[in-house]
Design a protein around this motif. Structure first.
Motif, PDB file in Angstrom:
ATOM      1  N   TYR A 191       7.313  57.879  -7.543  1.00  0.00           N
ATOM      2  CA  TYR A 191       6.093  57.182  -7.157  1.00  0.00           C
ATOM      3  C   TYR A 191       6.295  55.684  -7.355  1.00  0.00           C
ATOM      4  CZ  TYR A 191       3.965  61.791  -7.767  1.00  0.00           C
ATOM      5  OH  TYR A 191       3.656  63.123  -7.691  1.00  0.00           O
ATOM      6  N   THR A 192       5.649  54.894  -6.509  1.00  0.00           N
ATOM      7  CA  THR A 192       5.672  53.449  -6.702  1.00  0.00           C
ATOM      8  C   THR A 192       4.646  53.076  -7.762  1.00  0.00           C
ATOM      9  OG1 THR A 192       3.972  52.979  -5.056  1.00  0.00           O
ATOM     10  CG2 THR A 192       6.272  53.095  -4.265  1.00  0.00           C
ATOM     11  N   GLN A 193       4.741  51.856  -8.259  1.00  0.00           N
ATOM     12  CA  GLN A 193       3.770  51.401  -9.247  1.00  0.00           C
ATOM     13  C   GLN A 193       2.367  51.401  -8.644  1.00  0.00           C
ATOM     14  OE1 GLN A 193       4.818  47.936 -11.548  1.00  0.00           O
ATOM     15  NE2 GLN A 193       2.677  47.493 -12.010  1.00  0.00           N
ATOM     16  N   LYS A 194       2.236  51.002  -7.379  1.00  0.00           N
ATOM     17  CA  LYS A 194       0.917  51.002  -6.722  1.00  0.00           C
ATOM     18  C   LYS A 194       0.336  52.406  -6.669  1.00  0.00           C
ATOM     19  CE  LYS A 194      -0.008  46.818  -5.216  1.00  0.00           C
ATOM     20  NZ  LYS A 194      -1.004  46.051  -5.890  1.00  0.00           N
ATOM     21  N   GLN A 195       1.160  53.404  -6.343  1.00  0.00           N
ATOM     22  CA  GLN A 195       0.682  54.789  -6.304  1.00  0.00           C
ATOM     23  C   GLN A 195       0.196  55.231  -7.683  1.00  0.00           C
ATOM     24  OE1 GLN A 195       4.350  56.379  -4.622  1.00  0.00           O
ATOM     25  NE2 GLN A 195       3.174  57.193  -2.886  1.00  0.00           N
ATOM     26  N   LEU A 196       0.965  54.912  -8.705  1.00  0.00           N
ATOM     27  CA  LEU A 196       0.581  55.290 -10.062  1.00  0.00           C
ATOM     28  C   LEU A 196      -0.723  54.614 -10.466  1.00  0.00           C
ATOM     29  CD1 LEU A 196       4.094  55.116 -11.767  1.00  0.00           C
ATOM     30  CD2 LEU A 196       2.822  57.181 -11.142  1.00  0.00           C
ATOM     31  N   GLU A 197      -0.860  53.336 -10.156  1.00  0.00           N
ATOM     32  CA  GLU A 197      -2.082  52.602 -10.487  1.00  0.00           C
ATOM     33  C   GLU A 197      -3.289  53.188  -9.760  1.00  0.00           C
ATOM     34  OE1 GLU A 197      -0.066  48.234 -11.350  1.00  0.00           O
ATOM     35  OE2 GLU A 197      -0.842  48.686  -9.360  1.00  0.00           O
ATOM     36  N   TYR A 223       0.595  46.042 -15.803  1.00  0.00           N
ATOM     37  CA  TYR A 223       1.158  46.618 -17.020  1.00  0.00           C
ATOM     38  C   TYR A 223       2.615  47.000 -16.836  1.00  0.00           C
ATOM     39  CZ  TYR A 223      -3.672  46.899 -18.536  1.00  0.00           C
ATOM     40  OH  TYR A 223      -4.954  46.587 -18.884  1.00  0.00           O
ATOM     41  N   GLY A 224       3.093  46.952 -15.629  1.00  0.00           N
ATOM     42  CA  GLY A 224       4.468  47.321 -15.354  1.00  0.00           C
ATOM     43  C   GLY A 224       4.589  48.794 -15.002  1.00  0.00           C
ATOM     44  N   TYR A 225       5.749  49.142 -14.506  1.00  0.00           N
ATOM     45  CA  TYR A 225       5.980  50.508 -14.031  1.00  0.00           C
ATOM     46  C   TYR A 225       5.945  51.512 -15.171  1.00  0.00           C
ATOM     47  CZ  TYR A 225       7.858  54.428 -11.453  1.00  0.00           C
ATOM     48  OH  TYR A 225       8.004  55.655 -10.869  1.00  0.00           O
ATOM     49  N   GLU A 226       6.616  51.197 -16.266  1.00  0.00           N
ATOM     50  CA  GLU A 226       6.793  52.177 -17.346  1.00  0.00           C
ATOM     51  C   GLU A 226       5.464  52.650 -17.931  1.00  0.00           C
ATOM     52  OE1 GLU A 226       9.179  54.619 -19.868  1.00  0.00           O
ATOM     53  OE2 GLU A 226       9.568  53.588 -17.993  1.00  0.00           O
ATOM     54  N   VAL A 227       4.573  51.724 -18.239  1.00  0.00           N
ATOM     55  CA  VAL A 227       3.314  52.137 -18.842  1.00  0.00           C
ATOM     56  C   VAL A 227       2.470  52.917 -17.833  1.00  0.00           C
ATOM     57  CG1 VAL A 227       1.768  50.172 -18.416  1.00  0.00           C
ATOM     58  CG2 VAL A 227       1.602  51.426 -20.527  1.00  0.00           C
ATOM     59  N   ASN A 228       2.487  52.525 -16.562  1.00  0.00           N
ATOM     60  CA  ASN A 228       1.739  53.275 -15.557  1.00  0.00           C
ATOM     61  C   ASN A 228       2.343  54.666 -15.337  1.00  0.00           C
ATOM     62  OD1 ASN A 228      -0.585  51.757 -14.245  1.00  0.00           O
ATOM     63  ND2 ASN A 228       1.000  50.195 -14.335  1.00  0.00           N
ATOM     64  N   TYR A 229       3.660  54.746 -15.374  1.00  0.00           N
ATOM     65  CA  TYR A 229       4.340  56.037 -15.225  1.00  0.00           C
ATOM     66  C   TYR A 229       3.967  56.984 -16.362  1.00  0.00           C
ATOM     67  CZ  TYR A 229       8.169  59.442 -15.233  1.00  0.00           C
ATOM     68  OH  TYR A 229       8.895  60.606 -15.254  1.00  0.00           O
ATOM     69  N   LEU A 230       4.047  56.496 -17.600  1.00  0.00           N
ATOM     70  CA  LEU A 230       3.736  57.341 -18.750  1.00  0.00           C
ATOM     71  C   LEU A 230       2.255  57.697 -18.816  1.00  0.00           C
ATOM     72  CD1 LEU A 230       6.031  55.659 -21.387  1.00  0.00           C
ATOM     73  CD2 LEU A 230       6.322  57.916 -20.363  1.00  0.00           C
ATOM     74  N   LEU A 231       1.398  56.749 -18.489  1.00  0.00           N
ATOM     75  CA  LEU A 231      -0.032  57.017 -18.487  1.00  0.00           C
ATOM     76  C   LEU A 231      -0.392  58.048 -17.424  1.00  0.00           C
ATOM     77  CD1 LEU A 231      -2.761  56.344 -19.691  1.00  0.00           C
ATOM     78  CD2 LEU A 231      -2.907  54.404 -18.122  1.00  0.00           C
ATOM     79  N   TYR A 232       0.159  57.890 -16.224  1.00  0.00           N
ATOM     80  CA  TYR A 232      -0.082  58.856 -15.152  1.00  0.00           C
ATOM     81  C   TYR A 232       0.354  60.255 -15.584  1.00  0.00           C
ATOM     82  CZ  TYR A 232       0.775  61.608 -10.965  1.00  0.00           C
ATOM     83  OH  TYR A 232       0.793  62.625 -10.041  1.00  0.00           O
ATOM     84  N   ASN A 233       1.566  60.348 -16.103  1.00  0.00           N
ATOM     85  CA  ASN A 233       2.080  61.659 -16.493  1.00  0.00           C
ATOM     86  C   ASN A 233       1.299  62.257 -17.654  1.00  0.00           C
ATOM     87  OD1 ASN A 233       4.353  62.608 -14.795  1.00  0.00           O
ATOM     88  ND2 ASN A 233       5.051  60.539 -15.224  1.00  0.00           N
ATOM     89  N   TYR A 234       0.854  61.421 -18.586  1.00  0.00           N
ATOM     90  CA  TYR A 234       0.043  61.971 -19.665  1.00  0.00           C
ATOM     91  C   TYR A 234      -1.279  62.515 -19.116  1.00  0.00           C
ATOM     92  CZ  TYR A 234      -2.603  63.093 -23.641  1.00  0.00           C
ATOM     93  OH  TYR A 234      -3.356  63.818 -24.520  1.00  0.00           O
ATOM     94  N   LEU A 235      -1.900  61.790 -18.205  1.00  0.00           N
ATOM     95  CA  LEU A 235      -3.173  62.251 -17.640  1.00  0.00           C
ATOM     96  C   LEU A 235      -2.988  63.543 -16.841  1.00  0.00           C
ATOM     97  CD1 LEU A 235      -4.695  58.787 -16.690  1.00  0.00           C
ATOM     98  CD2 LEU A 235      -5.425  60.295 -18.550  1.00  0.00           C
ATOM     99  N   VAL A 236      -1.874  63.671 -16.125  1.00  0.00           N
ATOM    100  CA  VAL A 236      -1.572  64.925 -15.418  1.00  0.00           C
ATOM    101  C   VAL A 236      -1.392  66.048 -16.433  1.00  0.00           C
ATOM    102  CG1 VAL A 236       0.179  66.141 -14.047  1.00  0.00           C
ATOM    103  CG2 VAL A 236      -0.569  63.859 -13.368  1.00  0.00           C
ATOM    104  N   TYR A 237      -0.560  65.815 -17.431  1.00  0.00           N
ATOM    105  CA  TYR A 237      -0.294  66.807 -18.470  1.00  0.00           C
ATOM    106  C   TYR A 237      -1.588  67.240 -19.156  1.00  0.00           C
ATOM    107  CZ  TYR A 237       0.867  68.355 -23.209  1.00  0.00           C
ATOM    108  OH  TYR A 237       0.910  69.035 -24.387  1.00  0.00           O
ATOM    109  N   PHE A 238      -2.400  66.270 -19.544  1.00  0.00           N
ATOM    110  CA  PHE A 238      -3.654  66.541 -20.235  1.00  0.00           C
ATOM    111  C   PHE A 238      -4.566  67.436 -19.396  1.00  0.00           C
ATOM    112  CE2 PHE A 238      -8.083  65.495 -21.081  1.00  0.00           C
ATOM    113  CZ  PHE A 238      -8.161  65.693 -22.445  1.00  0.00           C
ATOM    114  N   GLN A 239      -4.697  67.123 -18.109  1.00  0.00           N
ATOM    115  CA  GLN A 239      -5.570  67.907 -17.237  1.00  0.00           C
ATOM    116  C   GLN A 239      -5.046  69.329 -17.048  1.00  0.00           C
ATOM    117  OE1 GLN A 239      -7.412  65.659 -13.776  1.00  0.00           O
ATOM    118  NE2 GLN A 239      -5.752  64.255 -14.385  1.00  0.00           N
ATOM    119  N   LEU A 240      -3.750  69.463 -16.845  1.00  0.00           N
ATOM    120  CA  LEU A 240      -3.171  70.794 -16.653  1.00  0.00           C
ATOM    121  C   LEU A 240      -3.247  71.621 -17.932  1.00  0.00           C
ATOM    122  CD1 LEU A 240      -0.028  69.865 -14.515  1.00  0.00           C
ATOM    123  CD2 LEU A 240      -2.169  70.905 -13.711  1.00  0.00           C
ATOM    124  N   LYS A 241      -2.931  71.009 -19.053  1.00  0.00           N
ATOM    125  CA  LYS A 241      -2.922  71.710 -20.331  1.00  0.00           C
ATOM    126  C   LYS A 241      -4.317  72.201 -20.723  1.00  0.00           C
ATOM    127  CE  LYS A 241      -2.268  70.856 -25.222  1.00  0.00           C
ATOM    128  NZ  LYS A 241      -2.203  69.807 -26.224  1.00  0.00           N
TER     129      LYS A 241
END
Length: 155
Positions: free
Chosen positions: A81-87, A125-143
């Motif tokens: 994903y691009t940073q824009k997609q993650l944001e 915030y940069g790619y890394e923080v958006n990547y980790l935040l996105y993945n945490y929110l996905v994980y949280f919702q699925l879990k």
């Protein structure tokens, strides 16, 4: 230090203190990020992920027993994903997250959504923080089988 993003999610106290991951910290390939996840007693990583960038003064702290293993085994790799997609995915989910912090709908919500996420869509915030935040929110919702609205979470 002003904290722009500070996430502390405590889903189950037993999981938080009882489970340890043996995986490496995920933020190690970001030169500006520093990860604090070492467990000094047995040289394995703990269940927390802490990323800091002193240049723009952000912090993200994720404490969840299953997130690091899920990130390494299930999440799409960096660059998919691009940073824009993650944001664009993070923004509506964070709005709903913060709404649930302010006015929990159920008792479960009050246990899961206990800290506000300070996320400004105008800040890079940069790619890394958006990547980790996105993945945490996905994980949280699925879990937790919870939907934060907008997009359907997909790893």
């Amino acid at each position: 230090m002003k904290t722009l993003i500070y996430i502390l999610v405590v889903t189950l106290v037993t999981i938080m203190f009882g489970c340890n991951s043996t995986s490496k910290p995920v933020a190690e390939n970001n030169p500006n990020a520093k990860t604090v996840a070492e467990n000094k007693s047995n040289n394995t990583t703990s269940d927390s992920l802490w990323i800091k960038n002193p240049e723009i003064k952000y912090e993200i702290l994720i404490i969840d027993g299953g997130f690091n293993p899920w990130l390494q085994s299930t999440a799409k790799p960096r660059g998919v994903y691009t940073q824009k997609q993650l944001e664009s995915r993070n923004a509506p989910w964070i709005i709903e997250w913060n709404n649930r912090v302010r006015s929990p709908k159920t008792k479960l919500d009050s246990q899961l959504f206990n800290l506000h996420i300070d996320y400004d869509t105008g800040t890079d915030y940069g790619y890394e923080v958006n990547y980790l935040l996105y993945n945490y929110l996905v994980y949280f919702q699925l879990k937790n089988n919870i939907r934060l609205g907008g997009f359907t979470p997909r790893p």
